[in-house]
Design a protein around this motif. Structure first.
Motif, PDB file in Angstrom:
ATOM      1  N   ASN A   1       1.003  -0.805  -0.197  1.00 30.92           N
ATOM      2  CA  ASN A   1      -0.510  -0.048  -0.286  1.00 30.92           C
ATOM      3  C   ASN A   1       0.797   1.394   0.188  1.00 30.92           C
ATOM      4  OD1 ASN A   1      -2.506   1.789   0.353  1.00 30.92           O
ATOM      5  ND2 ASN A   1      -1.707   1.960   1.917  1.00 30.92           N
ATOM      6  N   TYR A   2       2.163   1.282   0.481  1.00 30.75           N
ATOM      7  CA  TYR A   2       2.768   2.515   0.744  1.00 30.75           C
ATOM      8  C   TYR A   2       3.299   2.990  -0.351  1.00 30.75           C
ATOM      9  CZ  TYR A   2       1.811   2.222   5.673  1.00 30.75           C
ATOM     10  OH  TYR A   2       1.887   2.414   7.063  1.00 30.75           O
TER      11      TYR A   2
ATOM     12  N   ASN B   1       0.871   4.185  -2.634  1.00 31.50           N
ATOM     13  CA  ASN B   1       0.919   5.941  -2.218  1.00 31.50           C
ATOM     14  C   ASN B   1       1.837   6.878  -2.741  1.00 31.50           C
ATOM     15  OD1 ASN B   1      -1.526   4.948  -1.277  1.00 31.50           O
ATOM     16  ND2 ASN B   1      -0.683   4.964   1.323  1.00 31.50           N
TER      17      ASN B   1
ATOM     18  N   LEU C   1       8.251   7.206   6.974  1.00 32.93           N
ATOM     19  CA  LEU C   1       8.044   6.284   5.588  1.00 32.93           C
ATOM     20  C   LEU C   1       8.714   4.686   6.707  1.00 32.93           C
ATOM     21  CD1 LEU C   1       6.801   4.723   3.259  1.00 32.93           C
ATOM     22  CD2 LEU C   1       8.728   4.557   2.450  1.00 32.93           C
TER      23      LEU C   1
ATOM     24  N   LEU D   1       5.945   4.232   9.986  1.00 33.55           N
ATOM     25  CA  LEU D   1       4.431   4.174   9.089  1.00 33.55           C
ATOM     26  C   LEU D   1       4.581   2.935   9.050  1.00 33.55           C
ATOM     27  CD1 LEU D   1       3.723   6.746   6.895  1.00 33.55           C
ATOM     28  CD2 LEU D   1       2.015   6.452   8.525  1.00 33.55           C
ATOM     29  N   HIS D   2       6.017   2.037   8.687  1.00 38.96           N
ATOM     30  CA  HIS D   2       6.182   0.987   8.815  1.00 38.96           C
ATOM     31  C   HIS D   2       6.406   0.008  10.332  1.00 38.96           C
ATOM     32  CE1 HIS D   2       7.471  -3.306   6.816  1.00 38.96           C
ATOM     33  NE2 HIS D   2       8.607  -3.038   8.362  1.00 38.96           N
TER      34      HIS D   2
ATOM     35  N   VAL E   1       0.892   9.770   2.162  1.00 35.52           N
ATOM     36  CA  VAL E   1       1.729   8.575   2.493  1.00 35.52           C
ATOM     37  C   VAL E   1       0.951   7.191   2.835  1.00 35.52           C
ATOM     38  CG1 VAL E   1       3.167   8.625   3.475  1.00 35.52           C
ATOM     39  CG2 VAL E   1       4.322   7.181   1.761  1.00 35.52           C
ATOM     40  N   SER E   2       0.320   7.735   3.637  1.00 40.11           N
ATOM     41  CA  SER E   2      -0.582   6.566   4.977  1.00 40.11           C
ATOM     42  C   SER E   2      -1.798   6.154   4.396  1.00 40.11           C
ATOM     43  CB  SER E   2       0.238   6.779   6.325  1.00 40.11           C
ATOM     44  OG  SER E   2      -1.134   8.010   6.335  1.00 40.11           O
TER      45      SER E   2
ATOM     46  N   SER F   1      -4.124   2.886   5.014  1.00 40.09           N
ATOM     47  CA  SER F   1      -3.714   2.089   6.286  1.00 40.09           C
ATOM     48  C   SER F   1      -4.896   2.379   7.420  1.00 40.09           C
ATOM     49  CB  SER F   1      -2.642   2.499   6.866  1.00 40.09           C
ATOM     50  OG  SER F   1      -2.055   3.195   7.365  1.00 40.09           O
TER      51      SER F   1
END
Ligand code: ADP
Ligand code: MG
Length: 247
Positions: free
Chosen positions: A37-38, A41, A82, A85-86, A118-119, A122
């Motif tokens: 998904n990232y 984005n 990034l 988030l991961h 970017v998220s 999610s």
């Protein structure tokens, strides 16, 4: 060879066990299992290749505490956004796990907007902490007390605002859940503010009690004060400089 690649990209690194930089976003997907998904984005945002700061900082952040110095406009937001988030993975209740500090509201909002983009898709919830001058906003503050405790995964604000929130919500607010503390534009934070960056950051840092706390400092220009703070407070620090070190 890795050092040749770093030289080519003007990536200067200090610290032991610095992980290799990535050359493409694809590598994050292959070697670090970053959610597809990232990747989608990033493509939608028009980001085809990582910038040099992203190449090195993303993998470093996945491994250790990091101090990064890279010019304005070099893509630092994504460089910390990034990997955090991961690492946050999925939405969880029980307190926010990432706290991002930026010197001004405008910068905090910019960061929030990029991280929200970017998220997308999610389950993570990213929040910009509101100002509280009017009655209406004070109501929002009460909600703020609520969202701090439960609803959000990442909170972005200014140190000044957050120190205020810490005082006001002392009883309800636990920072035990905070695993990531990012100080963006840490050089600027040091310069201004009546209370002073060192004291604000010190207060916030002390309030974050998780033994798993990871602190990341980002700045555009080298600052002796910031480096000194890092040396005093953070061990096993990886340092990354992009471009001309004396710039
Ligand atoms: P900095 O914090 O280093 O000043 P930003 O993170 O604000 O820089 O990024 C500057 C601009 O570059 C933003 O508009 C951002 O969307 C864009 N950007 C970031 N990463 C990339 C990339 N890999 N490819 C293209 N543009 C990017
Ligand atoms: Mg920035």
């Amino acid at each position: 060879q890795v050092n040749h690649f770093r030289n080519e990209k003007h990536i200067h690194v200090y610290g032991t066990d610095m992980p290799d930089p990535i050359e493409s976003f694809d590598q994050l997907f292959k070697s670090y299992q970053i959610d597809k998904n990232y990747m989608e984005n990033l493509t939608n945002m028009g980001f085809k290749v990582p910038t040099p700061v992203q190449m090195q900082a993303i993998t470093a952040i996945l491994h250790a505490k990091v101090m990064v110095c890279a010019p304005t406009g070099s893509g630092k937001t994504l460089a910390f956004g990034l990997p955090i988030l991961h690492k946050l993975g999925e939405h969880k209740t029980g307190g926010f796990r990432a706290l991002i500090l930026a010197p001004t509201r405008e910068l905090a909002k910019q960061i929030q907007s990029e991280i929200v983009q970017v998220s997308k898709g999610s389950s993570l919830k990213v929040r910009y902490l509101l100002s509280s001058k009017t009655v209406e906003n004070r109501k929002k503050w009460m909600n703020a007390g609520y969202f701090i405790v439960g609803k959000f995964n990442m909170v972005i604000t200014t140190p000044k605002k957050f120190v205020y929130v810490l005082k006001k919500f002392r009883s309800e607010l636990s920072l035990k859940s905070v695993e990531w503390l990012v100080v963006d534009e840490s050089d600027k934070l040091y310069e201004d503010g009546d209370m002073g960056f060192r004291q604000q950051l010190g207060n916030i840092y002390k309030a974050c009690q998780s033994s798993a706390l990871r602190t990341l400092l980002f700045s555009a220009t080298f600052s002796k004060e910031v480096e000194l703070w890092c040396q005093l407070n953070l061990d096993n620090l990886l340092r990354i400089y992009i471009g001309n070190i004396n710039a």
